[in-house]
Enzyme design. Sequence first.
Site, PDB file in Angstrom:
ATOM      1  N   GLU A 229       0.879  -1.173   0.000  1.00 49.20           N
ATOM      2  CA  GLU A 229       0.000   0.000   0.000  1.00 49.20           C
ATOM      3  C   GLU A 229       0.905   1.207   0.000  1.00 49.20           C
ATOM      4  O   GLU A 229       1.623   1.461   0.968  1.00 49.20           O
ATOM      5  CB  GLU A 229      -0.927   0.031   1.206  1.00 49.20           C
ATOM      6  CG  GLU A 229      -1.978   1.143   1.060  1.00 49.20           C
ATOM      7  CD  GLU A 229      -2.330   1.837   2.353  1.00 49.20           C
ATOM      8  OE1 GLU A 229      -2.301   3.099   2.369  1.00 49.20           O
ATOM      9  OE2 GLU A 229      -2.614   1.144   3.342  1.00 49.20           O
ATOM     10  N   CYS A 262      -2.365  11.049   6.383  1.00 48.57           N
ATOM     11  CA  CYS A 262      -3.223   9.858   6.372  1.00 48.57           C
ATOM     12  C   CYS A 262      -3.105   9.176   5.019  1.00 48.57           C
ATOM     13  O   CYS A 262      -3.147   9.837   3.981  1.00 48.57           O
ATOM     14  CB  CYS A 262      -4.682  10.227   6.626  1.00 48.57           C
ATOM     15  SG  CYS A 262      -4.987  11.090   8.174  1.00 48.57           S
TER      16      CYS A 262
END
Length: 459
Positions: A229, A262
């Site tokens: 990711e 984030c």
Amino acid sequence: MSTLECISPIDGSVFATRETLTQAQAREAADRARLAQQVWAARPLQERIDLVMAGVAAIGAMNDEIVPELAHMMGRPIRYGGEFGGFNERASHMAEIAAEGLAEIEVGEDATFKRYIKRVPHGVVFVVAPWNYPYMTAINTVAPALIAGNTVMLKHATQTLLVGERMARAFHAAGVPEDVFQNVFLDHDTTSALIADRAFDFVNFTGSVGGGQAMERAAAGTFTGVGTELGGKDPGYVMEDADLDAAVDTLIDGAMFNSGQCCCGIERIYVHESLYDAFVEKAVAVVRGYTLGNPLDPETTIGPMANVRFAREVRDQIDEALAAGATAHIETMAADDGGAYLTPQILTNVSHEMRVMRDESFGPVVGIMKVRDDAEAVALMNDSEFGLTASLWTADVARAQEVGDQIETGTVFMNRADYLDPGLCWTGCKNTGRGGGLSLIGYHNLTRPKSYHLKKVTS
């Protein structure tokens, strides 16, 4: 052997140091993990679940120490209380669905044949976790990997140097054997050498695109699975029938919370022309209400970025955009020191020619653009090398589904953003990486299928 240093963004001081393992020491640790794996996998599933969840609870018991420690290491204000809520939610969900996720697939049985597919653990799973949500991102893989019968070696980012130690201490105190779950301090060369030498059976990496490429290069030719990711440039799209106040509150929080650091933070917003002016006005009012300051102060709502170099990249993107004609709406805040403490910023008059709308910012800045219709919004949302999440704002579920089907992304949100539902697969496309964590698919990715074709009668 080298020394890792965690530099606190609060004041630039060295908060923690640790010595890395030599390649020989690291290889010995991986060998111990391999020796321990079969014994661990042979334990009953419920026993593994109970031990993992006891480790999770032990982290919860440390939360009063963890919260200020995170503030020191990566700058998140103490008022937000740490990560244990999400940490526990994700681990608990994976524990609840373990029996289903790891169940044998029955293909058929009669008097002649018995056929089925088992889910068997890979072996040794190597988890490389990032600093921005160091507990929650780690547990995404650590919990299901251990529950599935793998042993785990965890390497944390230098910025959150102490997180892996705390996790290992908690899990060991709960009864997980030391060789089953190990925290390791490794430099890049040792990490690459271990992967290339097939010390691991699966690698899970969360971090930068460059880091993911390094992992894949190290694994090339080994047939070791690599799940990644990586970067994101997640869009929000506000349609003309959206709940405007809810859209502003959620999207701006998604852009600015954790100083914009984030994985699935909102980095660009597209608003239908009928709501554009009102959206910008409300968004600016929200951000002007923030208090930038020391994260150890309970009054602080936005802390420093985790590292001066991260803040420098955001400032560069903002300055380049302003030079190209963008408009900044937030006046420089008193605590902005030109270093890690960075004024959160809203930009308009932006375009995709600007890096702030193309490159990952990973900081408290968001550009807002006006759009005419769904087609223009979809084209702009897809005009990115990344694809992690997209947040759609409308009262029409069918429209959200139709637009969502056209977006190149891993997750489609409607009327929410910046949340990881453990019942859904956490995944991405394009330069965001490949693979999938959590949900039933998370168990599929942390195991391999093994088929059984048993012939009962031979005459």
